[in-house]
Design a protein around this motif. Structure first.
Motif: not given
Length: 194
Positions: A80, A82-84, A135, A137, A166-167
């Motif tokens: 992950l 670009e973990r959100t 993820n 973007k 990204s996070k």
């Protein structure tokens, strides 16, 4: 032929670590595993054919648990990038009664969140419900939110936001008493976490 205890322990340790890595998809880190296994087999605690003492077992157990935490963290960072995390919550000391929340991001619907008395009680005490952990973007995104409350009309709102790092941790917060010109749902963002 009966294998010495030292050989059985190292074989057992290697098989456990290999299966853990295979399950987590981290097979390419085999060199690290071999180094750890060699360290475990060369450790003086395992030098004789007697069972290790309970204190050494506790040390080994805590080492294995720490290794598991480290592997989980590494897996999280690799899978992950670009973990959100998207949370849902209420304002502090709110008296609202939420039955369900439906959220979609960029037209993709997330599972509907239903709130029974215990989960509503947690929200009323300041708890946050994790709606999404995936993820997402960087760039411009659209969140559509539908909140069904007891004794109030259904609330629908669209929020546009730009993800710049990204996070990210985002929270949709339902305001009990929005200010003048303020919408009842707001998006709160926390950045720079890991």
């Amino acid at each position: 032929m009966i294998q010495p205890l030292k050989s059985r322990l190292s074989h057992w340790f290697l098989s456990i670590v290999r299966s853990s890595l295979a399950l987590s998809g981290l097979q390419r880190h085999g060199a690290l595993v071999v180094a750890l296994a060699l360290h475990a087999t060369c450790n003086p605690a395992f030098a004789d054919d007697a069972l290790p003492s309970p204190s050494n077992l506790e040390d080994a157990k805590s080492d294995v648990l720490q290794l598991d935490r480290d592997l989980a963290h590494l897996k999280q960072r690799m899978l992950l990038p670009e973990r959100t995390v998207l949370l849902f919550g209420l304002t502090p000391r709110s008296q609202l009664s939420v039955q369900s929340v439906q959220i979609s991001i960029d037209g993709k619907a997330l599972p509907i969140r239903q709130y029974d008395q215990s989960s509503l009680g947690a929200l009323l005490k300041g708890g946050m419900d994790t709606v999404m952990d995936a993820n997402l973007k960087t760039g411009i995104h659209m969140i559509d939110i539908v909140v069904v409350q007891t004794n109030r009309p259904k609330l629908t709102q669209r929020i546009e936001f730009t993800k710049t790092i990204s996070k990210d941790i985002l929270a949709v917060q339902l305001l009990e008493h929005p200010g003048v010109g303020e919408r009842p749902l707001r998006l709160v963002e926390w950045s720079q976490h890991d």
